[in-house]
Write a protein that holds these residues in place. Sequence first.
Motif, mmCIF file in Angstrom:
data_model
loop_
_atom_site.group_PDB
_atom_site.id
_atom_site.type_symbol
_atom_site.label_atom_id
_atom_site.label_comp_id
_atom_site.label_asym_id
_atom_site.label_seq_id
_atom_site.Cartn_x
_atom_site.Cartn_y
_atom_site.Cartn_z
ATOM 1 N N SER A 84 8.768 7.932 -18.398
ATOM 2 C CA SER A 84 10.196 8.117 -18.680
ATOM 3 C C SER A 84 10.935 8.072 -17.362
ATOM 4 C CB SER A 84 10.465 9.450 -19.383
ATOM 5 O OG SER A 84 10.419 10.526 -18.477
ATOM 6 N N SER A 85 12.237 7.999 -17.440
ATOM 7 C CA SER A 85 13.046 7.935 -16.224
ATOM 8 C C SER A 85 12.995 9.247 -15.444
ATOM 9 C CB SER A 85 14.497 7.601 -16.581
ATOM 10 O OG SER A 85 15.025 8.579 -17.473
ATOM 11 N N ASP A 86 12.535 10.323 -16.101
ATOM 12 C CA ASP A 86 12.493 11.629 -15.434
ATOM 13 C C ASP A 86 11.202 11.851 -14.658
ATOM 14 O OD1 ASP A 86 14.963 12.261 -16.515
ATOM 15 O OD2 ASP A 86 14.084 13.125 -18.323
ATOM 16 N N ASN A 87 10.188 11.037 -14.901
ATOM 17 C CA ASN A 87 8.881 11.243 -14.296
ATOM 18 C C ASN A 87 8.574 10.184 -13.247
ATOM 19 O OD1 ASN A 87 8.495 13.436 -16.023
ATOM 20 N ND2 ASN A 87 7.581 12.158 -17.612
ATOM 21 N N GLU A 88 7.784 10.591 -12.248
ATOM 22 C CA GLU A 88 7.424 9.696 -11.162
ATOM 23 C C GLU A 88 5.912 9.740 -10.964
ATOM 24 O OE1 GLU A 88 9.091 8.684 -6.644
ATOM 25 O OE2 GLU A 88 9.719 10.514 -7.689
ATOM 26 N N PHE A 89 5.318 8.563 -10.769
ATOM 27 C CA PHE A 89 3.863 8.456 -10.658
ATOM 28 C C PHE A 89 3.457 8.089 -9.232
ATOM 29 C CE2 PHE A 89 5.168 7.466 -14.958
ATOM 30 C CZ PHE A 89 4.337 8.264 -15.727
ATOM 31 N N PHE A 90 2.481 8.828 -8.700
ATOM 32 C CA PHE A 90 1.964 8.579 -7.359
ATOM 33 C C PHE A 90 0.509 8.155 -7.482
ATOM 34 C CE2 PHE A 90 5.562 11.321 -7.006
ATOM 35 C CZ PHE A 90 6.210 10.932 -5.854
ATOM 36 N N ILE A 91 0.263 6.879 -7.287
ATOM 37 C CA ILE A 91 -1.059 6.291 -7.470
ATOM 38 C C ILE A 91 -1.694 6.113 -6.096
ATOM 39 C CG2 ILE A 91 -2.314 4.313 -8.373
ATOM 40 C CD1 ILE A 91 0.399 3.905 -10.110
ATOM 41 N N GLU A 92 -2.841 6.743 -5.894
ATOM 42 C CA GLU A 92 -3.443 6.744 -4.557
ATOM 43 C C GLU A 92 -4.938 6.468 -4.618
ATOM 44 O OE1 GLU A 92 -2.364 9.175 -0.780
ATOM 45 O OE2 GLU A 92 -3.673 10.468 -1.989
ATOM 46 N N HIS A 93 -5.389 5.686 -3.637
ATOM 47 C CA HIS A 93 -6.820 5.458 -3.455
ATOM 48 C C HIS A 93 -7.268 6.157 -2.181
ATOM 49 C CE1 HIS A 93 -10.739 3.580 -3.352
ATOM 50 N NE2 HIS A 93 -10.488 3.111 -2.134
ATOM 51 N N CYS A 94 -8.243 7.018 -2.291
ATOM 52 C CA CYS A 94 -8.764 7.738 -1.128
ATOM 53 C C CYS A 94 -10.066 7.090 -0.659
ATOM 54 C CB CYS A 94 -9.019 9.209 -1.472
ATOM 55 S SG CYS A 94 -7.508 10.154 -1.770
ATOM 56 N N ILE A 95 -10.084 6.704 0.583
ATOM 57 C CA ILE A 95 -11.283 6.130 1.186
ATOM 58 C C ILE A 95 -12.065 7.245 1.864
ATOM 59 C CG2 ILE A 95 -12.169 4.557 2.951
ATOM 60 C CD1 ILE A 95 -9.651 2.871 2.556
ATOM 61 N N GLN A 96 -13.301 7.412 1.427
ATOM 62 C CA GLN A 96 -14.154 8.422 2.044
ATOM 63 C C GLN A 96 -15.232 7.710 2.850
ATOM 64 O OE1 GLN A 96 -15.528 11.459 -0.609
ATOM 65 N NE2 GLN A 96 -16.652 12.552 0.985
ATOM 66 N N VAL A 97 -15.137 7.832 4.159
ATOM 67 C CA VAL A 97 -16.059 7.131 5.057
ATOM 68 C C VAL A 97 -17.320 7.974 5.250
ATOM 69 C CG1 VAL A 97 -16.361 6.138 7.347
ATOM 70 C CG2 VAL A 97 -14.118 6.067 6.233
ATOM 71 N N PRO A 98 -18.504 7.382 5.081
ATOM 72 C CA PRO A 98 -19.749 8.133 5.260
ATOM 73 C C PRO A 98 -19.958 8.555 6.714
ATOM 74 C CG PRO A 98 -20.198 5.789 5.019
ATOM 75 C CD PRO A 98 -18.744 5.976 4.707
ATOM 76 N N HIS A 99 -20.771 9.567 6.920
ATOM 77 C CA HIS A 99 -21.065 10.044 8.269
ATOM 78 C C HIS A 99 -21.888 8.993 9.031
ATOM 79 C CE1 HIS A 99 -19.494 14.015 7.425
ATOM 80 N NE2 HIS A 99 -20.211 14.059 6.317
#
Length: 268
Positions: A26-41
Amino acid sequence: MKIYIPTDFSDCAKDALKFAIKNFGSSDNEFFIEHCIQVPHAGATVILSIEDTLMKEAEKDMEALKKDLMQSYGQEKLNFNIRVADLPSIAHKFKSDQFDLIVMGTTGASGLMENFLGSTASKVVSNAVIPVIAVPAGVDHEISKMMFATDFKNDKFKSKVEKLAYFVEKLKCKLSIFYASIGDASSHIKDNPPEFEVLHEKDIEYELEIDFATKSDLEECILDNAKYEDADMLAVIPHHEGFLQSIFHKSMTRQLTMHTDIPILIVK
């Protein structure tokens, strides 16, 4: 309303995205789409090389996702981001003035419950201080009926019911309340417990069902009732560490199974 949706670009994550937009768009809601990169040790040089490779792949996948979503949901407020971070760790830092809700997909051929614990979704649920909706793979339908399972033992129950009411209003869905009493047949809950005053104030109608169970078959009792009520979302309030585990682990009487068409709202 600000909704955070993590993605790994899998079909399951895309289903969760569609679910979120379909139910909260809806016009009242906002979506934050994120990809998290987790780098191995690894060594510093190796880490930089891996991080650079993963970032380039993620940018390509995010651009494709953005193009697809803008074509279908261009009228929505969609934000896209990529960062190097551990998702459960950053979820712990989210505040209610930053996001109102986390919506994320969960995997598992036999549904949400089998692989929920120990998964990234489980860690996010444990760490998050804001509500979370865990969406099983293959689910992107609209919610028409929510079943709230409770034992009325949360110290902050009233404030959590206010949040529950908030989501019922947002989803414009019917509400069924299931009181699970463990082992004490003498227990009795009135049809209008004082904790639900906020529901009456908001003119939210609900049906109250009461059943008795042992600790060993509590999860079976709750999920069977959800199916009986034809609920397409289950809501719970985790009132102590291990609550989700007490409901959603392998039952002593049978392997816990659940249809993949029932998302779970964890009210925090």
